[in-house]
Design an enzyme around this catalytic site. Structure first.
Site, mmCIF file in Angstrom:
data_model
loop_
_atom_site.group_PDB
_atom_site.id
_atom_site.type_symbol
_atom_site.label_atom_id
_atom_site.label_comp_id
_atom_site.label_asym_id
_atom_site.label_seq_id
_atom_site.Cartn_x
_atom_site.Cartn_y
_atom_site.Cartn_z
ATOM 1 N N ASN A 42 0.851 -1.197 0.000
ATOM 2 C CA ASN A 42 0.000 0.000 0.000
ATOM 3 C C ASN A 42 0.877 1.233 0.000
ATOM 4 O O ASN A 42 1.959 1.235 0.605
ATOM 5 C CB ASN A 42 -0.857 0.098 1.280
ATOM 6 C CG ASN A 42 -1.833 -1.050 1.402
ATOM 7 O OD1 ASN A 42 -2.406 -1.502 0.419
ATOM 8 N ND2 ASN A 42 -2.034 -1.522 2.624
ATOM 9 N N ALA A 43 0.393 2.269 -0.665
ATOM 10 C CA ALA A 43 1.006 3.575 -0.467
ATOM 11 C C ALA A 43 0.375 4.147 0.796
ATOM 12 O O ALA A 43 -0.855 4.279 0.880
ATOM 13 C CB ALA A 43 0.706 4.474 -1.661
ATOM 14 N N ASP A 44 1.177 4.422 1.809
ATOM 15 C CA ASP A 44 0.657 4.978 3.065
ATOM 16 C C ASP A 44 0.585 6.501 2.957
ATOM 17 O O ASP A 44 1.575 7.163 2.607
ATOM 18 C CB ASP A 44 1.581 4.584 4.230
ATOM 19 C CG ASP A 44 1.426 3.118 4.607
ATOM 20 O OD1 ASP A 44 0.531 2.441 4.040
ATOM 21 O OD2 ASP A 44 2.190 2.650 5.467
ATOM 22 N N THR B 267 1.389 -10.803 19.900
ATOM 23 C CA THR B 267 2.128 -9.568 20.173
ATOM 24 C C THR B 267 1.306 -8.700 21.125
ATOM 25 O O THR B 267 0.092 -8.559 20.974
ATOM 26 C CB THR B 267 2.454 -8.816 18.871
ATOM 27 O OG1 THR B 267 1.251 -8.620 18.118
ATOM 28 C CG2 THR B 267 3.447 -9.599 18.019
ATOM 29 N N GLY C 136 2.265 -5.387 22.184
ATOM 30 C CA GLY C 136 2.723 -3.989 22.192
ATOM 31 C C GLY C 136 3.873 -3.800 23.158
ATOM 32 O O GLY C 136 4.852 -4.553 23.140
ATOM 33 N N THR D 117 3.286 2.458 13.577
ATOM 34 C CA THR D 117 2.926 1.842 12.285
ATOM 35 C C THR D 117 4.042 0.901 11.806
ATOM 36 O O THR D 117 5.206 1.294 11.763
ATOM 37 C CB THR D 117 2.688 2.930 11.214
ATOM 38 O OG1 THR D 117 1.834 3.915 11.753
ATOM 39 C CG2 THR D 117 2.070 2.334 9.948
ATOM 40 N N ASP E 127 4.563 -5.677 11.631
ATOM 41 C CA ASP E 127 5.166 -6.237 10.407
ATOM 42 C C ASP E 127 6.648 -6.526 10.634
ATOM 43 O O ASP E 127 7.163 -7.580 10.237
ATOM 44 C CB ASP E 127 5.001 -5.253 9.242
ATOM 45 C CG ASP E 127 3.540 -4.878 9.033
ATOM 46 O OD1 ASP E 127 2.678 -5.724 9.309
ATOM 47 O OD2 ASP E 127 3.284 -3.738 8.611
HETATM 48 O O1 RIB Z 1 0.924 -2.642 9.453
HETATM 49 C C1 RIB Z 1 1.039 -1.336 8.960
HETATM 50 C C2 RIB Z 1 0.480 -1.275 7.573
HETATM 51 O O2 RIB Z 1 -0.900 -1.505 7.625
HETATM 52 C C3 RIB Z 1 0.612 0.062 6.893
HETATM 53 O O3 RIB Z 1 1.802 0.188 6.187
HETATM 54 C C4 RIB Z 1 -0.628 0.137 6.020
HETATM 55 O O4 RIB Z 1 -0.358 0.122 4.659
HETATM 56 C C5 RIB Z 1 -1.469 -1.065 6.423
HETATM 57 O O5 RIB Z 1 -1.310 -2.085 5.547
#
Ligand code: RIB
Length: 303
Positions: free
Chosen positions: A12-14, A218, A220, A246, A250
């Site tokens: 995704n483009a954030d 997880t 936090g 954010t 991941d």
């Molecule tokens: O986990 C963070 C991600 O969640 C962001 O980069 C956004 O694109 C969503 O996919």
């Protein structure tokens, strides 16, 4: 050894707005800063794993628009292999408007676009690469039908699997059974358990149907809880000042995949993943904030 990791998932483009506090429904607040960056849970995991030294192949889709260039730019810069990424001409690249407040907490809307187009044939095209991998990682920011297919393909070749059930969605017990490691956060655990979770360990254990499956929940700032059919253990994380959370999940998944693929014991791999995620939250952005190996090693090994 170099870990060989295949990530099936989203780019995704954030579109990120930073503000003192989140707006309430119907309210307008002033933002302090805006940034566009590379995101998407799958791509973030791929970039983070590459920065940790893994050989990473990404399977996904982008659209024929300017946002796809953001993806190519970061994958090429970080050495993420993208020959199995397809570009669709009639759909937009995934986008994610994101709000981040002054405590680093976020709210995210994901518009899947091209990510929804990933098909079984995309996985089939990469069969040889999957067969040669140490770990396949998949999340839920895609057409959900391809999640079990990707996991099944890996399992057919005896390749270990991580299912990161994010963002939260109800998925079948059959799909969960294909995951060697299931890595929900607490909200995702609640969704998978279809109700309130009083006790993380019992809720996570109830999802495991194989004796050799592991959940890593997880938590936090509290770290992560390892749950097996017999045991459970909380691995605390590192104290840092959070700027933007954010992409922390991941990065955690990427580091877990790298640690396990390199042969680390589970508890050590989770500690390594905690260190990577802790460093990730100290910087703004998603993929951009994934830490490099030397910095993670320095925190993890206490150098
Ligand atoms: O986990 C963070 C991600 O969640 C962001 O980069 C956004 O694109 C969503 O996919």
């Amino acid at each position: 050894m170099t870990a060989k990791i295949v990530v099936v998932g989203s780019f995704n483009a954030d579109l990120v707005s930073y503000m003192k506090r989140m707006p309430r429904p119907g309210e307008t607040v002033h933002g302090e800063r805006f940034a566009t960056g590379a995101g998407g849970k799958g791509s973030n995991q791929a970039v983070a794993a590459a920065r940790l030294g893994a050989d990473v192949t990404f399977i996904g889709r982008v659209g024929n628009d300017v946002f796809a260039e953001l993806a190519y730019e970061i994958w090429d810069a970080e050495g993420v292999k993208r020959e199995f990424v397809k570009r669709d001409s009639d759909v937009a690249t995934g986008v994610a408007p994101i709000l981040v407040d002054s405590s680093g907490e976020n709210m995210i809307v994901v518009v899947l676009g091209a990510n929804r187009r990933i098909q079984q044939s995309d996985i089939d095209a990469a069969r040889e690469r999957i067969a040669d991998a140490d770990m396949l990682v998949v999340q839920l920011e895609v057409n959900l039908d391809i999640v079990p297919y990707a996991l099944q393909t890996a399992k057919a070749y005896g390749v270990a699997t991580i299912l990161n059930p994010a963002p939260a969605a109800a998925i079948s017990a059959e799909t969960i059974q294909l995951a060697d490691y299931l890595t929900p956060n607490e909200i995702e655990l609640e969704t998978l358990s279809s109700g309130d979770v009083d006790d993380v360990a019992s809720a996570a254990r109830a999802l495991l149907t194989r004796h050799d499956q592991t959940a890593v929940v997880t938590l936090g700032a509290e770290g992560a809880r390892i749950v097996t059919p017999e045991d459970s253990l909380t691995v605390p994380t590192y104290a840092v000042d959070a700027v933007d959370t954010t992409g922390a999940g991941d990065t955690f998944n990427a580091a877990l995949a790298v640690g396990l693929s390199e042969g680390a014991a589970l508890e050590d791999a989770v500690r390594f993943a905690n260190a990577a995620a802790a460093l990730c939250v100290t910087k703004p952005g998603a993929a951009d904030s994934a830490p490099y190996r030397a910095d993670v090693d320095a925190l993890y090994l206490g150098q």
